[in-house]
Design a protein around this motif. Structure first.
Motif, mmCIF file in Angstrom:
data_model
loop_
_atom_site.group_PDB
_atom_site.id
_atom_site.type_symbol
_atom_site.label_atom_id
_atom_site.label_comp_id
_atom_site.label_asym_id
_atom_site.label_seq_id
_atom_site.Cartn_x
_atom_site.Cartn_y
_atom_site.Cartn_z
ATOM 1 N N VAL A 9 76.505 58.311 -29.041
ATOM 2 C CA VAL A 9 75.053 58.256 -28.890
ATOM 3 C C VAL A 9 74.416 57.278 -29.866
ATOM 4 C CG1 VAL A 9 72.944 59.621 -29.074
ATOM 5 C CG2 VAL A 9 74.930 60.596 -27.947
ATOM 6 N N THR A 10 74.888 57.244 -31.099
ATOM 7 C CA THR A 10 74.321 56.344 -32.102
ATOM 8 C C THR A 10 74.494 54.889 -31.696
ATOM 9 O OG1 THR A 10 74.839 57.981 -33.805
ATOM 10 C CG2 THR A 10 74.351 55.745 -34.546
ATOM 11 N N GLU A 11 75.674 54.544 -31.197
ATOM 12 C CA GLU A 11 75.928 53.168 -30.755
ATOM 13 C C GLU A 11 75.061 52.827 -29.548
ATOM 14 O OE1 GLU A 11 80.124 53.500 -30.124
ATOM 15 O OE2 GLU A 11 80.591 52.461 -31.992
ATOM 16 N N LEU A 12 74.934 53.765 -28.610
ATOM 17 C CA LEU A 12 74.105 53.528 -27.431
ATOM 18 C C LEU A 12 72.639 53.321 -27.825
ATOM 19 C CD1 LEU A 12 75.565 56.098 -24.874
ATOM 20 C CD2 LEU A 12 75.756 53.615 -24.775
ATOM 21 N N GLU A 13 72.152 54.142 -28.749
ATOM 22 C CA GLU A 13 70.767 53.999 -29.188
ATOM 23 C C GLU A 13 70.546 52.670 -29.902
ATOM 24 O OE1 GLU A 13 70.294 57.612 -31.416
ATOM 25 O OE2 GLU A 13 69.559 58.715 -29.663
ATOM 26 N N ALA A 14 71.512 52.229 -30.686
ATOM 27 C CA ALA A 14 71.405 50.937 -31.371
ATOM 28 C C ALA A 14 71.408 49.796 -30.361
ATOM 29 C CB ALA A 14 72.555 50.767 -32.361
ATOM 30 N N ASP A 15 72.294 49.864 -29.367
ATOM 31 C CA ASP A 15 72.323 48.851 -28.317
ATOM 32 C C ASP A 15 71.018 48.849 -27.537
ATOM 33 O OD1 ASP A 15 74.813 47.869 -28.900
ATOM 34 O OD2 ASP A 15 75.848 48.929 -27.291
ATOM 35 N N LEU A 16 70.507 50.021 -27.241
ATOM 36 C CA LEU A 16 69.259 50.138 -26.498
ATOM 37 C C LEU A 16 68.110 49.493 -27.268
ATOM 38 C CD1 LEU A 16 67.780 51.260 -24.036
ATOM 39 C CD2 LEU A 16 67.535 53.413 -25.257
ATOM 40 N N ALA A 17 68.013 49.764 -28.551
ATOM 41 C CA ALA A 17 66.955 49.167 -29.370
ATOM 42 C C ALA A 17 67.084 47.650 -29.404
ATOM 43 C CB ALA A 17 67.005 49.743 -30.781
ATOM 44 N N ARG A 18 68.309 47.159 -29.553
ATOM 45 C CA ARG A 18 68.542 45.706 -29.593
ATOM 46 C C ARG A 18 68.159 45.060 -28.261
ATOM 47 N NH1 ARG A 18 72.274 42.768 -27.586
ATOM 48 N NH2 ARG A 18 73.656 44.500 -27.096
ATOM 49 N N LEU A 19 68.544 45.679 -27.156
ATOM 50 C CA LEU A 19 68.234 45.130 -25.836
ATOM 51 C C LEU A 19 66.733 45.142 -25.567
ATOM 52 C CD1 LEU A 19 71.102 46.762 -23.762
ATOM 53 C CD2 LEU A 19 70.887 44.339 -24.360
ATOM 54 N N LYS A 20 66.062 46.208 -25.949
ATOM 55 C CA LYS A 20 64.610 46.274 -25.755
ATOM 56 C C LYS A 20 63.903 45.202 -26.568
ATOM 57 C CE LYS A 20 63.951 51.053 -24.313
ATOM 58 N NZ LYS A 20 63.284 52.335 -24.590
ATOM 59 N N GLN A 21 64.374 44.955 -27.797
ATOM 60 C CA GLN A 21 63.768 43.906 -28.619
ATOM 61 C C GLN A 21 63.991 42.536 -27.992
ATOM 62 O OE1 GLN A 21 61.764 44.138 -31.429
ATOM 63 N NE2 GLN A 21 61.479 41.988 -30.929
ATOM 64 N N GLU A 22 65.203 42.291 -27.521
ATOM 65 C CA GLU A 22 65.487 41.000 -26.876
ATOM 66 C C GLU A 22 64.640 40.848 -25.615
ATOM 67 O OE1 GLU A 22 69.230 38.345 -25.178
ATOM 68 O OE2 GLU A 22 69.651 40.234 -26.205
ATOM 69 N N HIS A 23 64.447 41.929 -24.875
ATOM 70 C CA HIS A 23 63.625 41.915 -23.664
ATOM 71 C C HIS A 23 62.186 41.527 -24.017
ATOM 72 C CE1 HIS A 23 61.573 43.704 -20.126
ATOM 73 N NE2 HIS A 23 62.669 43.322 -19.494
ATOM 74 N N ARG A 24 61.634 42.125 -25.085
ATOM 75 C CA ARG A 24 60.276 41.785 -25.526
ATOM 76 C C ARG A 24 60.207 40.334 -25.995
ATOM 77 N NH1 ARG A 24 60.589 47.105 -27.589
ATOM 78 N NH2 ARG A 24 61.353 46.317 -29.577
ATOM 79 N N ASP A 25 61.236 39.876 -26.707
ATOM 80 C CA ASP A 25 61.266 38.492 -27.178
ATOM 81 C C ASP A 25 61.266 37.519 -26.007
ATOM 82 O OD1 ASP A 25 61.305 39.477 -29.764
ATOM 83 O OD2 ASP A 25 63.444 39.086 -30.076
ATOM 84 N N LEU A 26 62.002 37.863 -24.959
ATOM 85 C CA LEU A 26 62.017 36.994 -23.779
ATOM 86 C C LEU A 26 60.651 36.957 -23.115
ATOM 87 C CD1 LEU A 26 65.485 37.778 -22.177
ATOM 88 C CD2 LEU A 26 64.731 35.614 -23.151
ATOM 89 N N ASP A 27 59.957 38.073 -23.077
ATOM 90 C CA ASP A 27 58.591 38.094 -22.548
ATOM 91 C C ASP A 27 57.723 37.084 -23.282
ATOM 92 O OD1 ASP A 27 58.098 39.701 -20.365
ATOM 93 O OD2 ASP A 27 57.708 41.494 -21.544
ATOM 94 N N THR A 28 57.809 37.096 -24.599
ATOM 95 C CA THR A 28 57.025 36.182 -25.421
ATOM 96 C C THR A 28 57.409 34.730 -25.147
ATOM 97 O OG1 THR A 28 56.866 37.873 -27.133
ATOM 98 C CG2 THR A 28 56.390 35.610 -27.803
ATOM 99 N N ALA A 29 58.703 34.468 -25.063
ATOM 100 C CA ALA A 29 59.176 33.096 -24.814
ATOM 101 C C ALA A 29 58.740 32.611 -23.437
ATOM 102 C CB ALA A 29 60.693 33.038 -24.946
#
Length: 66
Positions: A4-24
């Protein structure tokens, strides 16, 4: 299978990258001579990230048996 900890970390990283792509994408679309091919590539990557986010969220959400 990831814990669960690894999944939550991956999820947070993916959501941040998703937001960054929105900005770009927004920034590229604001430029009159923006690179439309680059915008298309970013949007495709953003969709792939969304699929990964959904997959991880499904793994983190327990099945509810009726």
């Amino acid at each position: 299978m990831m814990d669960v900890t690894e999944l939550e970390a991956d999820l947070a990283r993916l959501k941040q990258e998703h937001r960054d792509l929105d900005t770009a994408i927004d920034a590229l679309e604001q430029i009159i001579t923006g690179d439309q091919l680059q915008v298309q590539r970013l949007k495709k990557r953003k969709l792939a990230l969304k699929d990964q986010i959904i997959r991880i969220e499904d793994q983190l959400t327990p099945d509810i048996s009726a």
